[in-house]
Design an enzyme around this catalytic site. Structure first.
Site, PDB file in Angstrom:
ATOM      1  N   GLU A 150       0.807  -1.221   0.000  1.00 45.94           N
ATOM      2  CA  GLU A 150       0.000   0.000   0.000  1.00 45.94           C
ATOM      3  C   GLU A 150       0.843   1.275   0.000  1.00 45.94           C
ATOM      4  O   GLU A 150       0.421   2.302   0.506  1.00 45.94           O
ATOM      5  CB  GLU A 150      -0.957   0.005   1.201  1.00 45.94           C
ATOM      6  N   GLU A 151       2.018   1.198  -0.608  1.00 46.97           N
ATOM      7  CA  GLU A 151       2.939   2.325  -0.536  1.00 46.97           C
ATOM      8  C   GLU A 151       3.275   2.959  -1.880  1.00 46.97           C
ATOM      9  O   GLU A 151       3.476   4.168  -1.957  1.00 46.97           O
ATOM     10  CB  GLU A 151       4.254   1.881   0.140  1.00 46.97           C
ATOM     11  N   GLU A 193       2.502  -8.891  13.604  1.00 43.25           N
ATOM     12  CA  GLU A 193       2.885  -8.608  12.224  1.00 43.25           C
ATOM     13  C   GLU A 193       4.401  -8.709  12.059  1.00 43.25           C
ATOM     14  O   GLU A 193       4.906  -9.288  11.098  1.00 43.25           O
ATOM     15  CB  GLU A 193       2.420  -7.202  11.848  1.00 43.25           C
TER      16      GLU A 193
END
Length: 576
Positions: A200-201, A425
């Protein structure tokens, strides 16, 4: 290995062999990971109060970071695992079947929710995440993300194919196919458009996205034929052929790795590429390089480059020999949450290697090529190119060493798994302490898929066997690039500012400004050049200014287009 934390593995490491130690971790962690997944799925999951039925939360974490949302990508990967479990077990688990049906219903609803990416017919399927009550998330975000529809289609197609063999065609036709078709139509019409990557970058083309889109279209074409939709099947197959062409452009032969996001100004050594390999694994495809199967020479070379890129990045990897496993993350330059190893990326390395071992043992040989030679020399410094059959001592020694190497990545994660077996994560680059979102659903799923591969379990074939890169991939078309750009003087001399072209294809210098194409100023202030490029190929490019030793890039985003199928085309731009 570094000294063990108070972890599940640590309870046994002092008395068991390395393999037995990993065996024990897998045995202990498997039920914890399964429970961790189920706790994060509505409506009854213990960690996801408020989540609607079949909705997967990314994590219960609500601060630093807030992951109490549902992502299409994560949800689809999690349910692909659950569907594989259910179909492999022979349909005896009624609760699993109910949960899968809840997921399908949730996704059918989410597809129809208008959102910042659009409506169901205007691009909204590319919206990456939603609220856990199936309403739109409307804050600024990296959107669209085009991997989600492909992954959702893959998961539900797997379910549909199983149901068709178990006399439930009406449910497939009436309930599953409408969801699948929406996703496949979206993929077929948008695969050649830029996307935000799975992290998502960055907004570019993404290898992971393209690889799973290719798989989705192949499987979708087959299912469409079975359901009596020949026109759709033909379109999906045609677009899949073009995607297969496009996938070849991500390979950087000179560096021996897959470029994760062409045109992005970083190393592009990225877990994206390893994840793509395991999520497009087809046990019947052998070591096919065109689809980057796990044991292909390209995928193995890429794996080595990727893993090696983290050996000097994380202090917890310090001093570990180059032929032993280390913790890996998203990409070496990562700074998110401090830039740390991820459980899911380290599990993914192990899974690719286990997948490779499955195929080598099944086919009874392995090939060492010039491309994969550096990988195999991790285990035998004198190995040479050639084919080694299962009866040879070299095959046995290599596969044994690779099994140990694979287990090492499980052991690394086990080393930094807390005593309760929970998987966050990430874990800290300095001391391995779990950080970022706790109880990440994707982390649990990645553990279970790696464990399944270790036990030699495979998913249904998706049709990668025998695919050939179409000859049309290499048909050239002529593209004229024109850009309106004023320069210091506007007259081409060796000392003045000039305009150059570079981009995502070797004919465009693969983003290398030092070899960019000098454009003609004959029609100043319009600068022009003509380049031969492959037909039907998504291309990204930028113009740059050079003035002496100074290079100035055009502003983001990259320019993008798809070349015509034949003939020529003209692009008219203005410097940004």
């Amino acid at each position: 290995m570094r000294p063990l934390l108070a972890s599940v593995l640590g309870l046994f490491a002092s008395t068991l062999s390395p393999s037995a130690t990993v065996d024990q971790y897998v045995s202990t962690e498997s039920p914890i990971a399964q429970a961790g997944i189920l706790a994060n799925i509505g409506p009854s999951g213990a960690e996801c109060s408020g989540a609607y039925a079949g909705v997967v939360i990314a994590s219960p974490s609500t601060t630093n970071p807030d992951y109490l949302y549902t992502w299409t990508r994560d949800s689809s990967l999690v349910f692909k695992h659950l569907i594989d479990q259910y179909t492999a077990d022979g349909s005896s688990d009624v609760s699993s079947r109910e949960l899968i049906d809840y997921f399908v219903a949730a996704q059918a609803h989410i597809q129809q929710v208008p959102n910042p990416s659009g409506t169901v017919s205007t691009g909204g399927l590319g919206e990456p995440k939603f609220m856990i009550n199936e309403t739109a998330f409307t804050d600024p975000w990296g959107r669209p993300q085009r991997d989600g529809p492909a992954l959702r289609a893959i998961a539900i197609i797997t379910y549909a194919n199983w149901l068709l063999t178990h006399n439930n065609a009406s449910y497939v036709t009436d309930t599953l196919w409408p969801v699948i078709q929406l996703d496949l139509d979206y993929v077929a019409s948008s695969w050649n458009i830029s996307t935000f990557d799975l992290w998502e970058e960055v907004f570019a083309y993404s290898f992971f996205t393209s690889a799973v889109q290719h798989r989705a279209l192949r499987e979708g074409s087959q299912l469409a034929n079975v359901l009596g939709q020949p026109s759709l099947a033909s379109n999906y197959a045609s677009q899949a052929d073009k995607l297969l062409c496009f996938l070849q452009s991500f390979w950087d032969a000179s560096s021996g790795y897959v470029v994760a996001n062409p045109g992005v100004q970083r190393s592009n050594t990225d877990a994206n590429t390893v994840l793509a390999s395991i999520h497009t694994f087809d046990v019947n495809a052998g070591c096919d390089a065109a689809t980057y199967q796990p044991c292909s020479d390209k995928a193995l070379s890429n794996l080595k480059v990727y893993v090696d890129s983290f050996r000097s990045v994380y202090p917890i990897n310090s001093g570990i020999p180059t032929n032993e496993a280390v913790a890996t993350g998203r990409y070496p330059e990562d700074v998110y949450q401090g830039g740390n190893p991820w459980y899911l990326t380290t599990f993914a390395v192990a899974e690719q290697l286990y997948d490779s071992l499955i195929v080598w043992n099944q086919q009874g040989y392995l090939n060492v090529t010039d491309t994969s030679l550096a990988f195999f020399r991790l285990f035998d410094s004198s190995i040479s190119t050639g084919t080694y059959t299962a009866s040879s001592s070299t095959f046995q020694a290599l596969t044994s060493a690779i099994q140990t190497f694979s287990d090492g990545f499980i052991a690394v994660n086990a080393n930094y798994t807390p005593s309760d077996g929970s998987l966050a994560e990430q874990y800290g680059r300095n001391d391995g302490t779990p950080i970022s979102a706790m109880n990440l659903t994707w982390s649990y799923a990645s553990a279970l898929t790696a464990f399944s591969a270790r036990s030699k379990q495979t998913s249904a074939s998706w049709g990668a066997k025998g695919l050939a890169v179409p000859s049309t991939c290499y048909v050239p078309v002529s593209v004229q690039f024109n850009v309106y750009a004023t320069t210091v003087y506007g007259v081409l001399t060796t000392s003045e500012e000039n305009i150059y072209l570079t981009g995502s294809d070797p004919a465009l210098s693969n983003w290398d400004p030092s070899t960019a194409i000098l454009m003609s100023s004959a029609n100043y202030p319009v600068w022009s050049t003509t380049v031969e490029l492959p037909a039907d190929r998504p291309i990204q490019y930028k113009y740059i200014r050079k003035n002496g030793g100074t290079v100035t890039w055009e502003s983001d985003p990259n320019n993008a287009f798809t070349t015509v199928g034949s003939g020529s085309q003209v692009l008219d731009d203005t410097w940004r």
